[in-house]
Design an enzyme around this catalytic site. Structure first.
Site, PDB file in Angstrom:
ATOM      1  N   PRO A  98       4.752  13.366   0.337  1.00  0.00           N
ATOM      2  CA  PRO A  98       4.932  13.600   1.770  1.00  0.00           C
ATOM      3  C   PRO A  98       5.161  12.288   2.536  1.00  0.00           C
ATOM      4  O   PRO A  98       4.540  11.275   2.227  1.00  0.00           O
ATOM      5  CB  PRO A  98       3.628  14.280   2.210  1.00  0.00           C
ATOM      6  N   GLY A 102       0.291   8.566   4.414  1.00  0.00           N
ATOM      7  CA  GLY A 102      -0.686   7.720   3.735  1.00  0.00           C
ATOM      8  C   GLY A 102      -0.641   7.811   2.228  1.00  0.00           C
ATOM      9  O   GLY A 102      -1.573   7.378   1.551  1.00  0.00           O
ATOM     10  N   ALA A 107       6.882   3.044  -0.469  1.00  0.00           N
ATOM     11  CA  ALA A 107       6.724   2.099  -1.588  1.00  0.00           C
ATOM     12  C   ALA A 107       7.139   2.749  -2.903  1.00  0.00           C
ATOM     13  O   ALA A 107       7.750   2.104  -3.771  1.00  0.00           O
ATOM     14  CB  ALA A 107       5.274   1.619  -1.661  1.00  0.00           C
ATOM     15  N   ALA A 108       6.843   4.042  -3.055  1.00  0.00           N
ATOM     16  CA  ALA A 108       7.190   4.721  -4.309  1.00  0.00           C
ATOM     17  C   ALA A 108       8.712   4.835  -4.456  1.00  0.00           C
ATOM     18  O   ALA A 108       9.252   4.639  -5.559  1.00  0.00           O
ATOM     19  CB  ALA A 108       6.539   6.098  -4.364  1.00  0.00           C
ATOM     20  N   ASP A 149       0.052  -0.967  -1.031  1.00  0.00           N
ATOM     21  CA  ASP A 149       0.841   0.184  -1.494  1.00  0.00           C
ATOM     22  C   ASP A 149       1.782  -0.204  -2.636  1.00  0.00           C
ATOM     23  O   ASP A 149       1.803   0.429  -3.698  1.00  0.00           O
ATOM     24  CB  ASP A 149       1.688   0.761  -0.350  1.00  0.00           C
TER      25      ASP A 149
HETATM   26  O1  PMV Z   1       0.737   3.349   3.950  1.00  0.00           O
HETATM   27  P1  PMV Z   1      -0.578   3.868   4.378  1.00  0.00           P
HETATM   28  O2  PMV Z   1      -0.526   4.837   5.486  1.00  0.00           O
HETATM   29  O3  PMV Z   1      -1.429   4.277   3.205  1.00  0.00           O
HETATM   30  O4  PMV Z   1      -1.371   2.641   5.060  1.00  0.00           O
HETATM   31  C1  PMV Z   1      -1.575   1.473   4.377  1.00  0.00           C
HETATM   32  C2  PMV Z   1      -2.941   1.005   4.616  1.00  0.00           C
HETATM   33  C3  PMV Z   1      -3.172   0.128   5.818  1.00  0.00           C
HETATM   34  O5  PMV Z   1      -4.332  -0.621   5.501  1.00  0.00           O
HETATM   35  C4  PMV Z   1      -3.449   0.965   7.055  1.00  0.00           C
HETATM   36  C5  PMV Z   1      -2.017  -0.821   6.120  1.00  0.00           C
HETATM   37  C6  PMV Z   1      -1.816  -1.902   5.063  1.00  0.00           C
HETATM   38  O6  PMV Z   1      -0.773  -2.561   5.137  1.00  0.00           O
HETATM   39  O7  PMV Z   1      -2.672  -2.119   4.203  1.00  0.00           O
END
Ligand code: PMV
Length: 318
Positions: A98, A102, A107-108, A149
């Site tokens: 999704p 989060g 990144a994937a 990520d």
């Molecule tokens: O990509 P997300 O929504 O899982 O957010 C990453 C986590 C944060 O700590 C909010 C941002 C980061 O760059 O680490």
């Protein structure tokens, strides 16, 4: 050239989101049930074509803005190629992760494209090199990302991550039964991270203290996860404490808070938001026999999509 396919998992953050941007540790694990996939094949059109039906995108590489994350990773692989050119090819991208929730969809996609295109070119890239290139694209999605990520997704292993340090890959000593439930609310990481930064600038002492508390929780969780006979009850409590601190940072929302309460009332050992917050996903650590109760309670509270994920060291061995 033979075609080449690669995929990359989604991810969740078990502990430490937001605080990780400010130098505190965080722990993330891959989630195999959702994946991004890229396939690179020859074409006879003389162009590099990107086909991503999930986001209604079909274009040539030179039609993409140079700031587009897809351009960055494709151009990055091209620059790693000895000839510095790309042969005509189609890069076909799909994803079941999704978006803006989060689970690391951006990144994937980056990692899947880098793996597929580099292997199409016969280039062998290390996980470090893949992660570094995916990080360049992450900067376009997130502004100033911590890098967690791209790291967890490139290595496809649990990671204890401190910004700017070599990530520590580790295998938890126990299986973690997790329920991941979506609020159905898309919440772009960049805006939540920017908002937290504005608040931190306004009240640095208060926010630094909250980040430090989250860092302490994460360190305790990390030692518990590596202990034989790992204390899963305490791990759950730490997750819920982490959520309370994220509420104080003001990155939760009523939907996430109701889902956390529902999961805990239905017997979860712990629950928290995962990722940037203000939408996206909740994660709950659940006793194996309690999965169905918790899933039902979350559904009643409005969860839109639920993934039950058993994470064990065996599932990522090798
Ligand atoms: O990509 P997300 O929504 O899982 O957010 C990453 C986590 C944060 O700590 C909010 C941002 C980061 O760059 O680490």
């Amino acid at each position: 050239m033979p075609s080449s396919s690669a995929s990359a998992p989604g991810k969740i953050i078990l502990f430490g989101e937001h605080a990780v941007v400010y130098g505190q540790p965080a722990i993330a694990i891959p989630v195999d049930q959702v994946r991004a996939t890229a396939t690179t094949t020859d074409n006879t059109l003389g162009i590099v074509r990107i086909i991503a039906p999930d986001i209604n995108l079909q274009c040539n590489l030179d039609q993409l803005d140079t700031n587009n994350p897809l351009f960055i990773v494709i151009d990055g692989v091209k620059n790693l190629n000895r000839t510095n050119i790309l042969p005509a090819c189609d890069i076909h991208i799909t994803s079941t992760i999704p978006i803006a929730s989060g689970m690391g969809s951006g990144a994937a996609v980056s990692v899947a494209v880098i793996r597929s295109l580099s292997s199409f070119l016969g280039l062998s890239l290390s996980d470090d090199a893949i992660s570094a290139l995916a990080f360049e694209a992450e900067k376009r999605y997130h502004g100033s990302p911590s890098g967690i990520d791209n790291t967890v997704i490139s290595y496809n292993k649990p990671v204890y991550f401190v910004r700017g340090e070599q990530p520590v890959i580790f295998l938890p000593k126990i299986s973690l039964q997790l329920v991941i439930a979506s609020t159905g609310i898309e919440s772009p990481t960049i805006s939540v991270v920017q908002d937290v930064r504005a608040r931190w600038q306004e009240k640095p002492d208060e926010y630094n203290a909250l980040f430090e508390k989250i860092g302490e929780i994460c360190k305790t969780a990390y030692s518990i996860l590596r202990e034989e006979g790992c204390d899963i009850t305490t791990l759950g409590l730490l997750m819920t404490q982490n959520h309370r601190l994220l509420q104080q940072i003001d990155v939760s929302c009523p939907e996430l808070d109701s889902m956390v309460s529902a999961a805990l009332n239905a017997g979860a050992l712990g629950a928290k938001l995962s990722g940037a917050g203000r939408g996206g996903n909740l994660i709950a650590l659940v006793p194996p026999e309690g999965v169905s109760n918790i899933v039902e309670a979350l559904r009643k509270t409005g969860a839109k999509n639920i993934i039950c994920s058993q994470f064990s060291s065996h599932s990522v061995a090798g």
